[in-house]
Design a protein around this motif. Structure first.
Motif, PDB file in Angstrom:
ATOM      1  N   GLY A 134      22.944 -32.069-112.305  1.00 13.54           N
ATOM      2  CA  GLY A 134      22.015 -32.446-111.245  1.00 13.54           C
ATOM      3  C   GLY A 134      20.572 -32.520-111.682  1.00 13.54           C
ATOM      4  O   GLY A 134      19.665 -32.526-110.849  1.00 13.54           O
ATOM      5  N   GLN A 135      20.319 -32.631-112.976  1.00  9.33           N
ATOM      6  CA  GLN A 135      18.953 -32.733-113.507  1.00  9.33           C
ATOM      7  C   GLN A 135      18.664 -34.206-113.778  1.00  9.33           C
ATOM      8  O   GLN A 135      18.616 -34.675-114.917  1.00  9.33           O
ATOM      9  CB  GLN A 135      18.817 -31.880-114.768  1.00  9.33           C
ATOM     10  N   PHE A 136      18.444 -34.937-112.703  1.00  8.80           N
ATOM     11  CA  PHE A 136      18.446 -36.389-112.770  1.00  8.80           C
ATOM     12  C   PHE A 136      17.217 -36.976-113.462  1.00  8.80           C
ATOM     13  O   PHE A 136      17.331 -37.981-114.171  1.00  8.80           O
ATOM     14  CB  PHE A 136      18.600 -36.971-111.368  1.00  8.80           C
TER      15      PHE A 136
ATOM     16  N   ILE B 178      22.750 -42.727-112.502  1.00  9.99           N
ATOM     17  CA  ILE B 178      21.716 -41.842-111.955  1.00  9.99           C
ATOM     18  C   ILE B 178      21.141 -42.420-110.672  1.00  9.99           C
ATOM     19  O   ILE B 178      20.927 -41.696-109.687  1.00  9.99           O
ATOM     20  CB  ILE B 178      20.615 -41.609-113.009  1.00  9.99           C
ATOM     21  N   GLN B 179      20.905 -43.723-110.644  1.00 15.08           N
ATOM     22  CA  GLN B 179      20.382 -44.345-109.426  1.00 15.08           C
ATOM     23  C   GLN B 179      21.337 -44.141-108.254  1.00 15.08           C
ATOM     24  O   GLN B 179      20.907 -43.915-107.123  1.00 15.08           O
ATOM     25  CB  GLN B 179      20.156 -45.839-109.664  1.00 15.08           C
ATOM     26  N   SER B 180      22.635 -44.198-108.534  1.00 14.56           N
ATOM     27  CA  SER B 180      23.619 -44.030-107.465  1.00 14.56           C
ATOM     28  C   SER B 180      23.566 -42.629-106.861  1.00 14.56           C
ATOM     29  O   SER B 180      23.989 -42.420-105.719  1.00 14.56           O
ATOM     30  CB  SER B 180      25.028 -44.314-107.986  1.00 14.56           C
ATOM     31  N   MET B 181      23.036 -41.669-107.641  1.00 13.71           N
ATOM     32  CA  MET B 181      22.947 -40.275-107.177  1.00 13.71           C
ATOM     33  C   MET B 181      21.579 -39.935-106.608  1.00 13.71           C
ATOM     34  O   MET B 181      21.374 -38.839-106.091  1.00 13.71           O
ATOM     35  CB  MET B 181      23.229 -39.325-108.349  1.00 13.71           C
ATOM     36  N   THR B 182      20.619 -40.880-106.709  1.00 22.78           N
ATOM     37  CA  THR B 182      19.230 -40.530-106.374  1.00 22.78           C
ATOM     38  C   THR B 182      18.568 -41.568-105.476  1.00 22.78           C
ATOM     39  O   THR B 182      17.450 -42.007-105.727  1.00 22.78           O
ATOM     40  CB  THR B 182      18.397 -40.361-107.659  1.00 22.78           C
TER      41      THR B 182
ATOM     42  N   ILE C  46      22.193 -27.046 -99.624  1.00 22.58           N
ATOM     43  CA  ILE C  46      22.734 -28.370 -99.928  1.00 22.58           C
ATOM     44  C   ILE C  46      21.878 -29.459 -99.297  1.00 22.58           C
ATOM     45  O   ILE C  46      21.590 -30.487 -99.928  1.00 22.58           O
ATOM     46  CB  ILE C  46      24.185 -28.481 -99.443  1.00 22.58           C
ATOM     47  N   ARG C  47      21.452 -29.241 -98.064  1.00 27.63           N
ATOM     48  CA  ARG C  47      20.615 -30.250 -97.406  1.00 27.63           C
ATOM     49  C   ARG C  47      19.283 -30.414 -98.127  1.00 27.63           C
ATOM     50  O   ARG C  47      18.751 -31.527 -98.217  1.00 27.63           O
ATOM     51  CB  ARG C  47      20.400 -29.869 -95.940  1.00 27.63           C
ATOM     52  N   GLN C  48      18.753 -29.319 -98.672  1.00 27.73           N
ATOM     53  CA  GLN C  48      17.514 -29.414 -99.439  1.00 27.73           C
ATOM     54  C   GLN C  48      17.741 -30.210-100.727  1.00 27.73           C
ATOM     55  O   GLN C  48      16.904 -31.022-101.126  1.00 27.73           O
ATOM     56  CB  GLN C  48      16.980 -28.022 -99.765  1.00 27.73           C
ATOM     57  N   PHE C  49      18.883 -29.977-101.363  1.00 25.65           N
ATOM     58  CA  PHE C  49      19.224 -30.742-102.569  1.00 25.65           C
ATOM     59  C   PHE C  49      19.311 -32.227-102.240  1.00 25.65           C
ATOM     60  O   PHE C  49      18.793 -33.073-102.986  1.00 25.65           O
ATOM     61  CB  PHE C  49      20.553 -30.243-103.142  1.00 25.65           C
TER      62      PHE C  49
ATOM     63  N   ASP D 117      15.808 -33.531-101.713  1.00 27.62           N
ATOM     64  CA  ASP D 117      15.009 -33.596-102.948  1.00 27.62           C
ATOM     65  C   ASP D 117      15.455 -34.740-103.860  1.00 27.62           C
ATOM     66  O   ASP D 117      14.625 -35.391-104.502  1.00 27.62           O
ATOM     67  CB  ASP D 117      15.120 -32.272-103.714  1.00 27.62           C
ATOM     68  N   THR D 118      16.755 -34.965-103.933  1.00 27.07           N
ATOM     69  CA  THR D 118      17.280 -35.968-104.871  1.00 27.07           C
ATOM     70  C   THR D 118      17.532 -37.317-104.214  1.00 27.07           C
ATOM     71  O   THR D 118      17.735 -38.311-104.915  1.00 27.07           O
ATOM     72  CB  THR D 118      18.607 -35.493-105.474  1.00 27.07           C
TER      73      THR D 118
END
Length: 395
Positions: free
Chosen positions: A143-145, A171-175, A355-358, A361-362
């Motif tokens: 999770g260190q995108f 990475i874009q798909s996760m962020t 989890i909601r904060q994650f 943030d991402t």
């Protein structure tokens, strides 16, 4: 290039595969049998220590590479153990062997040590593509995108254009850029038939993850029409999609002959429980026996699977504790869903907020999961309502 020819990006699915006949015990002499391998397991690579020692002196890197690929694709833990034994025997400090050592450590969830070796490689060769791509992949898993994207950006050799594009799209798909990533992946998938099989599989698996999180039936059908149905990573992706849309009997049909692979067995149990299949209890007991063996050995690389088992066994507090531990190591889609599900089941507002904060943030996109976190309630099949609505809109 050694490493780019292997499956890159989702390389941590090294799955234990040993069913047991009884509860684990500590042997009192060398003749006692602790466990047996499934009847359909691949044949052993070595029959004696002398075989292993002889092999380490001849084409050691090639053998270790083949074993690591076998471990990943077939879910064979013996292959991983054999590769590690070979690499431990070798005194070779070449970049090729260092890459293999990093891969073995990564597969064993020893991420810190793997990153140290990859950093050692990049100190010698800052533009080494295999090390750059592997390190980016490892950071994505954690999770260190932002850091992961930095390494993608360094893949600027024109010959690596496909790999860089896939690296960035993952990475874009996760962020927060899921739609953009899906477009890139569609373009890459059109090239897949002309790429080596492992690179094509990597692209398809990223697509499958994107389809899952966006409840995209069209994309899912497109991916699963071309992806294989034999390797463990592909079977996991297909089963996750089917579970998310409530196609439980299809999961049973898909996985009923794969009970020797833990990650697949857990998905089979989930489907069997949803269908009221009496075989679920026996398979749940089988999974418990394997967990007992891991605990006896002190193995630490199966936290996700232990949390999934606890959730299926309705041990909600244990499941949450294990999911919390897993969260410190892995933050792929499966880990996020697992942590969210256990937090909701245990009614832990603190963990739901983490989890909601994650997600905030991402900008991680999984609308149906985020809705479940907001409501504090998770449906039996996460994407059922969403896919039904999408299908209705198209009709």
């Amino acid at each position: 290039m050694l490493w780019i020819k292997l499956s890159i990006g989702l390389l941590l699915a090294i799955l234990s595969s040993q069913p047991l006949y009884a509860a684990p015990f500590i042997p009192t002499d060398d003749l006692q049998i602790l466990e047996t391998l499934p009847t359909d397991s691949p044949s052993p690579r070595y029959s004696s220590v002398s075989d292993l020692t002889a092999t380490t002196t001849l084409n050691s890197a090639d053998n270790a590479k083949q074993l690591l690929e076998r471990a990943y694709l077939e879910g064979d833990p013996r292959a991983l153990g054999q590769a590690r034994a070979q690499l431990d025997q070798s005194e070779d400090q070449s970049i090729e062997t260092l890459m293999l050592r990093a891969r073995a450590l990564q597969s064993d969830h020893r991420f810190t040590q793997a990153k140290e070796i990859l950093a050692q490689i990049l100190n010698q060769d800052p533009a080494h593509p295999d090390a750059l791509l592997t390190l980016s992949s490892l950071l994505v898993v954690q999770g260190q995108f932002d850091e992961a994207m930095d390494y993608c950006d360094q893949l600027n050799d024109p010959s690596l254009e496909v790999y860089q594009a896939a690296c960035i799209a993952q990475i874009q798909s996760m962020t927060g850029k899921l739609s953009q990533a899906k477009q890139t992946l569609n373009s890459l998938a059109s090239l897949a038939p002309r790429l080596d099989a492992s690179t094509a599989l990597w692209i398809y698996l990223i697509q499958a993850d994107a389809a899952l999180r966006s409840s995209d039936t069209t994309l899912a059908n497109q991916v699963f029409a071309v992806i294989d149905d034999q390797t463990v990573p592909a079977l996991m992706a297909r089963a996750d999609w089917l579970l998310s849309i409530g196609k439980y009997q299809q999961v049973i049909d898909l996985l009923q002959n794969h009970t020797d692979k833990d990650a697949l067995l857990l998905r089979l149990i989930e489907a069997q429980m949803k269908m009221g299949d009496p075989k679920a209890d026996a398979n749940l007991a089988l999974m418990k026996e394997r967990i007992d063996v891991w605990q006896l050995r002190g193995e630490k690389a199966h936290t996700r699977e232990q949390a999934m088992y606890a959730l299926l066994a309705k041990q909600n507090d244990d499941a949450l504790n294990l999911a919390q531990d897993n969260w410190q190591q892995q933050r792929e889609t499966a880990d996020i869903v697992l942590y969210a599900t256990t937090a909701i089941k245990a009614d832990s507002k603190k963990d739901i907020n983490i989890i909601r904060q994650f997600i905030s943030d991402t900008q991680f996109e999984y609308p149906t999961l985020e809705r479940a976190l907001i409501l504090g309630k998770i449906e039996e099949c996460l994407n059922c309502t969403a896919t039904q609505a999408m299908n209705k809109d198209k009709s």
